[in-house]
Design a protein around this motif. Sequence first.
Motif, short mmCIF file in Angstrom:
data_model
loop_
_atom_site.label_atom_id
_atom_site.label_comp_id
_atom_site.label_asym_id
_atom_site.label_seq_id
_atom_site.Cartn_x
_atom_site.Cartn_y
_atom_site.Cartn_z
N LYS A 1 46.20 36.02 27.62
CA LYS A 1 46.08 37.40 28.10
C LYS A 1 45.61 38.34 26.99
N ALA A 2 46.23 38.22 25.82
CA ALA A 2 45.87 39.10 24.70
C ALA A 2 44.43 38.84 24.26
N PHE A 3 44.03 37.58 24.23
CA PHE A 3 42.67 37.24 23.80
C PHE A 3 41.64 37.82 24.76
N ARG A 4 41.87 37.67 26.06
CA ARG A 4 40.93 38.21 27.04
C ARG A 4 40.81 39.72 26.94
N ASN A 5 41.93 40.40 26.74
CA ASN A 5 41.90 41.86 26.61
C ASN A 5 41.10 42.29 25.39
N LYS A 6 41.15 41.49 24.32
CA LYS A 6 40.47 41.84 23.07
C LYS A 6 38.99 41.49 23.12
N PHE A 7 38.65 40.29 23.58
CA PHE A 7 37.28 39.78 23.46
C PHE A 7 36.53 39.66 24.78
N GLU A 8 37.14 40.11 25.87
CA GLU A 8 36.48 40.16 27.18
C GLU A 8 36.05 38.77 27.67
N SER A 9 36.76 37.74 27.23
CA SER A 9 36.52 36.38 27.70
C SER A 9 37.77 35.56 27.40
N SER A 10 37.93 34.46 28.10
CA SER A 10 39.05 33.57 27.82
C SER A 10 38.74 32.77 26.55
N PRO A 11 39.76 32.18 25.91
CA PRO A 11 39.49 31.33 24.75
C PRO A 11 38.51 30.19 25.07
N LYS A 12 38.60 29.63 26.26
CA LYS A 12 37.70 28.55 26.65
C LYS A 12 36.26 29.07 26.77
N GLU A 13 36.08 30.22 27.42
CA GLU A 13 34.74 30.81 27.55
C GLU A 13 34.18 31.17 26.18
N TRP A 14 35.06 31.65 25.30
CA TRP A 14 34.65 32.00 23.94
C TRP A 14 34.07 30.78 23.23
N ARG A 15 34.79 29.66 23.32
CA ARG A 15 34.33 28.42 22.70
C ARG A 15 33.01 27.94 23.29
N ASN A 16 32.79 28.23 24.56
CA ASN A 16 31.60 27.73 25.25
C ASN A 16 30.39 28.65 25.10
N GLY A 17 30.48 29.66 24.23
CA GLY A 17 29.29 30.46 23.94
C GLY A 17 29.44 31.96 24.04
N ALA A 18 30.56 32.45 24.60
CA ALA A 18 30.73 33.90 24.75
C ALA A 18 30.75 34.61 23.39
N TYR A 19 31.11 33.88 22.34
CA TYR A 19 31.18 34.48 20.99
C TYR A 19 29.82 34.99 20.52
N LYS A 20 28.73 34.36 20.94
CA LYS A 20 27.40 34.75 20.48
C LYS A 20 27.05 36.16 20.95
#
Length: 291
Positions: A97-116
Amino acid sequence: MHKNTLQKNTKIANSIMYYIYTHIDVDIDINELSKNLNISKFHMHKVFKNIFGKNIYESIKSIRLQKAASLLLTNKYSTISEVANLCGYSSHSSFIKAFRNKFESSPKEWRNGAYKKYSNSILQDSNISTETSIDFSNIIATIVDMPEMKSYYIRNNSYINNVKETWQKLYTLILNNKVKKYQMIALLHENPTITDLNNYQYIACIKTDEKEDILTQRLPKFKISNGVYAKFDLQGKGEDILRFIQWVYHDWLVNSEYETTTKPSYIIYHKNNYLNNENLFDISYYISIKF
């Protein structure tokens, strides 16, 4: 505020921030921290808020999530729960929950490319282009075992504003006290390309064995962690440093067999772009790794 009081409060606030960064992977006990500093919790919270503009709990949460965002990319053999635990989260659901609120994606989505997309938006929002003429893929890392380094520092609460002025203050101190042997080091607790650069903890450091009594009177000090690091040598102009760090975290580490740790990365300046009119730098960049 009286100058001596301001210096004292700044030292207290820096001590609190240093404690947070060095204990970010465990449950941080505010009561224990106040006892270590020999001040009341009320005074500790008040001083921290006055110096950094946000409360201690907000800072702990932000730092934990920044660490997690980097470790999710680099520690690809670790589960999301393991990354959460490394950053002090005992509850998997609260971390998600905290991660999604901060980065607008789930940790899994982040790993799959949302970080770019998120990283590029950080640079673009700060008017920093993601384009460069340097081919970073040709840069080879050297694996080195670095010693612990004692340093004196000024903490700047932005990667965008007042960094040049911060380095000028340190350089003035060096010249005034005729320090001959020193190194300039920028300590980077978080990956700056996934952090709001206007609220980034940029730490400008001097490493020297000279004039310790004089430097200690003016500056707080801490130790930069020893350990195994990947070292990259780079020359360029201004903003290329941020583009390069983005490449290290989001390309080199992701594609390598290495993982990173919660230790901060750092830059050793052989030529400091903030202290010359050409905006040119010559640096060695160190990022903590494990295999």
